[in-house]
Design a protein around this motif. Sequence first.
Motif, short mmCIF file in Angstrom:
data_model
loop_
_atom_site.label_atom_id
_atom_site.label_comp_id
_atom_site.label_asym_id
_atom_site.label_seq_id
_atom_site.Cartn_x
_atom_site.Cartn_y
_atom_site.Cartn_z
N GLY A 13 0.81 -1.20 0.00
CA GLY A 13 0.00 0.00 0.00
C GLY A 13 0.85 1.26 0.00
O GLY A 13 2.08 1.21 -0.09
N GLU B 126 -1.26 7.03 -1.14
CA GLU B 126 -2.22 7.29 -2.22
C GLU B 126 -3.48 6.42 -2.09
O GLU B 126 -4.55 6.80 -2.55
CB GLU B 126 -1.57 7.04 -3.59
N VAL B 127 -3.34 5.24 -1.47
CA VAL B 127 -4.54 4.41 -1.23
C VAL B 127 -4.95 4.48 0.25
O VAL B 127 -5.79 3.72 0.71
CB VAL B 127 -4.30 2.94 -1.66
N TYR B 128 -4.33 5.42 0.97
CA TYR B 128 -4.71 5.77 2.34
C TYR B 128 -4.38 4.71 3.38
O TYR B 128 -4.83 4.80 4.53
CB TYR B 128 -6.20 6.13 2.43
N VAL C 241 -7.37 -2.48 1.71
CA VAL C 241 -7.03 -2.48 0.29
C VAL C 241 -6.80 -3.92 -0.12
O VAL C 241 -5.86 -4.56 0.35
CB VAL C 241 -5.79 -1.61 0.02
N GLN D 200 -5.66 -5.46 -2.72
CA GLN D 200 -4.36 -5.80 -3.31
C GLN D 200 -3.29 -5.98 -2.24
O GLN D 200 -2.42 -6.85 -2.34
CB GLN D 200 -3.94 -4.73 -4.31
N SER D 201 -3.35 -5.16 -1.20
CA SER D 201 -2.39 -5.28 -0.10
C SER D 201 -2.71 -6.48 0.78
O SER D 201 -1.82 -7.25 1.16
CB SER D 201 -2.40 -4.00 0.74
#
Length: 266
Positions: free
Chosen positions: A201, A204-206, A251, A253-254
């Motif tokens: 992460g 940008e994805v907080y 997120v 993806q993370s």
Amino acid sequence: MATLQDLLDRLWEDYQAITPQAQRIHRLLTQRGETLVNDHIALRTYDDPRINLDVLAKPFVRWGYRAAGEYAFPEKKLRAQHFECADPCQPKVFISELKLGECSGALQQRVVALIDQVDRATLQREDLPAIGRPWRIAYADYQALAQESEYAGWVAAFGFRANHFTVFVNALETFDSLEALNAFLTRHGFKLNTVGGVIKGSPEVYLEQSSTCADEIDVEFSDGVYKVPSCYYEFARRYPLPDGRLFQGFVAQSADKIFHSTDRRA
């Protein structure tokens, strides 16, 4: 289970008992003067209707939690939801489940055979998320499950308990970044999950996350005692959304990379 705090305390005590690194990390940070805040707890299960995500969520929903986000992990054949409590001081709960219908027939048969061992009264207990492994399993069956799905193998070996707790990095006072915390952990000999990078992460994805690799512990199977990766410690730093509120979700993806923290290693 009388209260939410009773359940959370039991999850923490069990987690520490099978995660030696958690005790050491907790001690190292408190010795620096830190007061640790738990960002979230994670639970794992199968999507069999007797023990699925909704079943594990019931005790938390009863104590004021609500579903706040849903996530998909197609490669791992998982779905997940996170839950937030009406009391913001309580940790979030992240529950995932393996979609058995997308797995092989052999895996499905092995999992159903495990769940069939458990009586209905046990499956209806309000402390189900913290009862541990309620079935017997042979090491060869664990290996076969883990070969197809590391996640399936982990649930078979450990049952219902916290897969990890998470340090809320924003609340730390002696570290100005997740990088600094990771460097501290590495200096003290902890191995970090590097799948997808040490930090998953970005601002940008907080959300930024990192995690240790799971401890290997002795686990009793029906045919002997064998070493199996147990649980790990996660670290999460959250960033404010454009409206100023701190991001509270996850997120996918993370999280997908964080799941690898319990993988078996050569």
